[in-house]
Enzyme design. Structure first.
Site, PDB file in Angstrom:
ATOM      1  N   ILE A 288       0.865  -1.196   0.000  1.00  0.00           N
ATOM      2  CA  ILE A 288       0.000   0.000   0.000  1.00  0.00           C
ATOM      3  C   ILE A 288       0.890   1.231   0.000  1.00  0.00           C
ATOM      4  CG2 ILE A 288      -1.760   1.297   1.253  1.00  0.00           C
ATOM      5  CD1 ILE A 288      -2.509  -1.347   2.671  1.00  0.00           C
ATOM      6  N   SER A 289       1.926   1.189   0.806  1.00  0.00           N
ATOM      7  CA  SER A 289       2.778   2.365   0.918  1.00  0.00           C
ATOM      8  C   SER A 289       4.169   1.958   1.399  1.00  0.00           C
ATOM      9  CB  SER A 289       2.134   3.342   1.908  1.00  0.00           C
ATOM     10  OG  SER A 289       3.099   3.999   2.675  1.00  0.00           O
ATOM     11  N   GLY A 291       6.805   4.057   3.183  1.00  0.00           N
ATOM     12  CA  GLY A 291       7.248   5.327   3.762  1.00  0.00           C
ATOM     13  C   GLY A 291       8.679   5.202   4.236  1.00  0.00           C
ATOM     14  N   LYS A 292       9.157   6.267   4.849  1.00  0.00           N
ATOM     15  CA  LYS A 292      10.552   6.233   5.284  1.00  0.00           C
ATOM     16  C   LYS A 292      10.736   5.356   6.518  1.00  0.00           C
ATOM     17  CE  LYS A 292      10.359  10.557   7.903  1.00  0.00           C
ATOM     18  NZ  LYS A 292       8.924  10.381   8.182  1.00  0.00           N
ATOM     19  N   GLU A 293       9.656   5.109   7.207  1.00  0.00           N
ATOM     20  CA  GLU A 293       9.793   4.326   8.429  1.00  0.00           C
ATOM     21  C   GLU A 293       9.138   2.953   8.370  1.00  0.00           C
ATOM     22  OE1 GLU A 293      10.260   7.892  11.628  1.00  0.00           O
ATOM     23  OE2 GLU A 293       8.435   6.726  11.677  1.00  0.00           O
ATOM     24  N   VAL A 295       6.858  -0.135   5.806  1.00  0.00           N
ATOM     25  CA  VAL A 295       6.221  -0.620   4.580  1.00  0.00           C
ATOM     26  C   VAL A 295       4.836  -1.101   4.993  1.00  0.00           C
ATOM     27  CG1 VAL A 295       6.330  -2.334   2.730  1.00  0.00           C
ATOM     28  CG2 VAL A 295       8.434  -1.426   3.687  1.00  0.00           C
ATOM     29  N   LYS A 331       1.754  -3.418   8.908  1.00  0.00           N
ATOM     30  CA  LYS A 331       2.784  -2.371   8.984  1.00  0.00           C
ATOM     31  C   LYS A 331       4.089  -3.024   9.403  1.00  0.00           C
ATOM     32  CE  LYS A 331       3.694   2.272  10.676  1.00  0.00           C
ATOM     33  NZ  LYS A 331       3.115   3.508  11.153  1.00  0.00           N
ATOM     34  N   ASP A 447       2.821  13.390  15.633  1.00  0.00           N
ATOM     35  CA  ASP A 447       3.094  13.474  14.194  1.00  0.00           C
ATOM     36  C   ASP A 447       1.763  13.663  13.474  1.00  0.00           C
ATOM     37  OD1 ASP A 447       4.486  13.523  11.841  1.00  0.00           O
ATOM     38  OD2 ASP A 447       4.737  11.356  11.683  1.00  0.00           O
TER      39      ASP A 447
HETATM   40  P1  ADP Z   1       4.736   5.832   7.810  1.00  0.00           P
HETATM   41  O1  ADP Z   1       5.434   5.730   9.119  1.00  0.00           O
HETATM   42  O2  ADP Z   1       5.501   5.273   6.696  1.00  0.00           O
HETATM   43  O3  ADP Z   1       4.180   7.216   7.564  1.00  0.00           O
HETATM   44  P2  ADP Z   1       1.969   5.118   8.123  1.00  0.00           P
HETATM   45  O4  ADP Z   1       1.467   4.326   9.273  1.00  0.00           O
HETATM   46  O5  ADP Z   1       1.673   6.580   8.133  1.00  0.00           O
HETATM   47  O6  ADP Z   1       3.510   4.827   7.959  1.00  0.00           O
HETATM   48  O7  ADP Z   1       1.372   4.488   6.799  1.00  0.00           O
HETATM   49  C1  ADP Z   1       1.746   4.952   5.532  1.00  0.00           C
HETATM   50  C2  ADP Z   1       0.560   4.964   4.614  1.00  0.00           C
HETATM   51  O8  ADP Z   1      -0.011   3.663   4.532  1.00  0.00           O
HETATM   52  C3  ADP Z   1      -0.561   5.821   5.118  1.00  0.00           C
HETATM   53  O9  ADP Z   1      -0.406   7.139   4.690  1.00  0.00           O
HETATM   54  C4  ADP Z   1      -1.782   5.183   4.534  1.00  0.00           C
HETATM   55  O10 ADP Z   1      -1.998   5.646   3.229  1.00  0.00           O
HETATM   56  C5  ADP Z   1      -1.412   3.729   4.478  1.00  0.00           C
HETATM   57  N1  ADP Z   1      -1.945   3.022   5.654  1.00  0.00           N
HETATM   58  C6  ADP Z   1      -1.349   2.825   6.840  1.00  0.00           C
HETATM   59  N2  ADP Z   1      -2.122   2.131   7.688  1.00  0.00           N
HETATM   60  C7  ADP Z   1      -3.257   1.863   7.000  1.00  0.00           C
HETATM   61  C8  ADP Z   1      -4.463   1.155   7.307  1.00  0.00           C
HETATM   62  N3  ADP Z   1      -4.656   0.595   8.492  1.00  0.00           N
HETATM   63  N4  ADP Z   1      -5.394   1.083   6.350  1.00  0.00           N
HETATM   64  C9  ADP Z   1      -5.199   1.640   5.155  1.00  0.00           C
HETATM   65  N5  ADP Z   1      -4.110   2.299   4.799  1.00  0.00           N
HETATM   66  C10 ADP Z   1      -3.130   2.428   5.702  1.00  0.00           C
END
Ligand code: ADP
Ligand code: MG
Length: 609
Positions: A288-289, A291-293, A295, A331, A447
């Site tokens: 889905i994503s 990010g820097k911290e 996946v 996550k 954050d």
């Molecule tokens: P990071 O530390 O990389 O920012 P996040 O927890 O913010 O990690 O997640 C990054 C992205 O993944 C979010 O911006 C969102 O789009 C997607 N995401 C994270 N958790 C969920 C979830 N439970 N359901 C749907 N999308 C999610």
């Protein structure tokens, strides 16, 4: 026995039934058949011996015999003629050809040679095929069979091969041609060219060509131009400089690759595999994503999940089977040094993790980070905030409910297309949530922004809470102020009327006026529990030491964490002692008696003195 499928040229004799039934006649037929068989068996022996055994010596048949008799044996042993022809081509003189005493052995060797020859031909064909399609030349020479050369040497075919290679070469550009030239230098490091000159692998011309080739295999992001498009040659000096230059960005690149892939290292894959194996997840669908911290992956939960796996083990899932969401988000926290530096700030002063932080290695810290996200999500959910339900935590892998449906993740607030009314609603909702979070869950998100709020089913969903801290965290107010700033800026940009300033929002949440109270006062209130009156008393000299603001509140967090740790230790100890007491009453009695004796002895001794 003659084969029943062979067409018989002899006319079929007509016999009557009485004859057929006659035993005598049957014997006659049998004898006739046996005679025919022995005649047939004799014939090839004569023919073979006629090849190898005519001549002055039976052990050394001449080539002329071989060649001359080949016509005779054509029907029964076709290979013979082939070999004689090949021997002829090879230029082997008849007198050179030693025939072993055992003709069967020779036949076997020649057959082997024929096989080897065909085998080698096939290899060469594959080689040509490969080299035609690819820029990389492969050679299968080391797989060639030796037997080929032993008996047969088909120069005509070799010539053909050269011709064909020449034909192919015409299609190659110079660059590839050079490549072949270089390859042709044997391992010993030199070769002698047609003019009789010795060419070593250090030859400047060849080196220049080789350098040009090496440049072509630099990392793809290094612009080399099309060296194959012209006759590029590079001296060693130029090449070394280019190589040094190409390596300059390399460590950076490795780091990037490591970061991108770190989330899914072998250990992580094993954890994911276990989740599937334990029938919590059915399948993992994709990313889905990144990010820097972390996946984030999308997964489907296993509909057959019953609360324990097929072996009856509990799976660590934090909800009853019937509430398991169909779609999950996984996550996976990444483990790179850079991120730790940023995370340090949130976790090392969080008294909940304080005593565990300093002594741990990367892996354990990252697991704590995931654990922190889980605790925070659960705490937020407990007060009724919209957050993803936690499904299960395994080390640095946190499985939660997927916010979205049918594989479509809910948009981040920044991407969501909201009507003016919806934007206002979102603002109200977020402000209320921040207040609740601080005052009821005793957390500061730390954050919070339009990036970590998802918009789903007309509501705001809060995610990414690993860094959230308690208000007593020394930097909690600073983090909260930053969160307020992010939220206010976003809604300001979206044109929501009559919204708080960040200071007003801060005051609404904490009840503290950031404009009236200076940072020291705020700190006093929050980290040391002073009342507003104490914190704002004009004469700070009179303020008790315990409530005076610290210059560096790190110590405070440390002290608190130590106290908490001691308290839990003591509690555990008393529990253990109570348990032991019931188990070991007898032992303790005898110990007590021993102690009594010891004590009495001591008293006696001191009395004497
Ligand atoms: P990071 O530390 O990389 O920012 P996040 O927890 O913010 O990690 O997640 C990054 C992205 O993944 C979010 O911006 C969102 O789009 C997607 N995401 C994270 N958790 C969920 C979830 N439970 N359901 C749907 N999308 C999610
Ligand atoms: Mg995020």
């Amino acid at each position: 026995m003659s084969s029943p499928w062979v067409k018989n040229s002899e006319p079929v004799q007509q016999v009557n039934l009485a004859d057929i039934m006659s035993e005598q006649y049957a014997h006659k037929l049998h004898d006739k058949e046996v005679q025919r068989q022995t005649e047939k068996l004799k014939r090839p022996e004569e023919e073979v011996s006629s090849i190898w055994e005519t001549g002055t010596s039976p052990a050394a048949a001449s080539y002329s015999n071989v060649a001359g008799s080949s016509g005779k044996v054509q029907n029964d042993t076709e290979e013979w003629e082939d070999y004689s022809a090949l021997l002829h081509d090879n230029g082997i003189q008849p007198e050179d050809f030693e025939v072993p005493e055992d003709s069967d052995a020779v036949i076997a060797q020649m057959l082997q040679s024929q096989f080897d020859h065909e085998y080698n031909e096939e290899l060469r064909r594959i080689e040509r095929q490969q080299n035609k399609q690819s820029k990389v030349t492969v050679t299968l020479n080391k797989f060639l069979r030796d037997g080929d050369a032993e008996f047969l040497h088909d120069t005509a075919e070799d010539d053909y091969e050269e011709d064909e290679l020449e034909q192919l070469k015409r299609d190659w550009d110079r660059f590839e041609d050079n490549e072949r030239q270089l390859d042709s230098i044997p391992r010993c490091g030199f070769k002698v060219n047609k003019e009789g000159e010795m060419i070593t692998k250090h030859d400047p011309q060849l080196c220049a060509v080789r350098n040009a080739q090496r440049v072509m295999s630099f990392p793809p992001e290094f612009p080399t131009g099309d060296a194959a498009g012209f006759d590029m040659k590079l001296s060693n000096k130029v090449f070394n400089q280019l190589r040094a230059h190409s390596r300059r960005g390399r460590s950076d690149k490795h780091e990037k690759v490591a970061t991108a892939e770190m989330g899914l290292d072998a250990g992580t894959r094993l954890l994911l595999y276990k989740l599937i194996n334990n029938q919590i997840l059915e399948q993992i669908n994709g990313i889905i994503s990144t990010g820097k911290e972390a996946v984030i992956l999308h997964a489907n939960s296993d509909t057959n999940y019953t609360g324990s796996n097929e072996h009856g083990h509990q799976s660590g899932v934090l909800m009853p089977a019937h509430l398991l969401p169909r779609e999950c988000a996984i996550k996976i926290f990444k483990t790179t040094l850079n991120e730790f530096k940023q995370r340090d700030r949130y976790i090392k002063d969080d008294y909940r993790f304080k005593d565990r932080f300093s002594k741990q290695n990367h892996r354990v810290i990252i697991n704590m980070w995931a654990e922190k996200e889980m605790h925070n999500l659960m705490r937020m959910q407990a007060i009724g905030l919209n957050v993803p339900d936690v499904v299960v935590l395994k080390k640095h892998v946190l499985v939660m409910r997927f916010i979205g449906d049918n594989h479509n993740a809910a948009p981040k607030l920044k991407d969501a297309r909201l009507s003016a009314a919806e934007v206002s609603c979102a603002y109200e909702e977020i402000v209320a949530a921040m207040h609740k979070l601080y005052n009821e869950a005793k957390l500061v998100h730390a954050d919070l922004s339009e990036y970590n709020i998802l918009w789903f089913e007309g509501k705001c969903w809060f995610i990414d809470v690993a860094q959230s801290v308690e208000p007593k965290h020394p930097s909690a107010l600073e983090f909260l102020m930053r969160d307020c700033g992010n939220i206010v800026n976003f809604f300001e940009r979206r044109g929501v009327p009559n919204i708080y300033t960040k200071e007003q929002l801060f005051e609404f949440i904490t009840g503290l006026n950031a404009e009236v109270h200076n940072a020291a006062q705020l700190e006093q209130i929050h980290t040391r529990g002073a009342s507003i009156n104490q914190a704002t008393a004009p004469n700070q000299e009179e303020c008790p030491d315990a409530l005076k603001p610290l210059e560096y509140p790190f110590e405070l967090a440390w002290e608190k964490s130590q106290q908490d740790r001691e308290a839990t230790k003591a509690l555990k100890q008393t529990q253990d002692d109570n348990d032991n007491e019931t188990d070991t009453d007898k032992d303790q009695e005898s110990d007590a008696n021993d102690n009594d004796i010891d004590d009495k002895e001591k008293i006696n001794k001191t009395a004497k003195h």
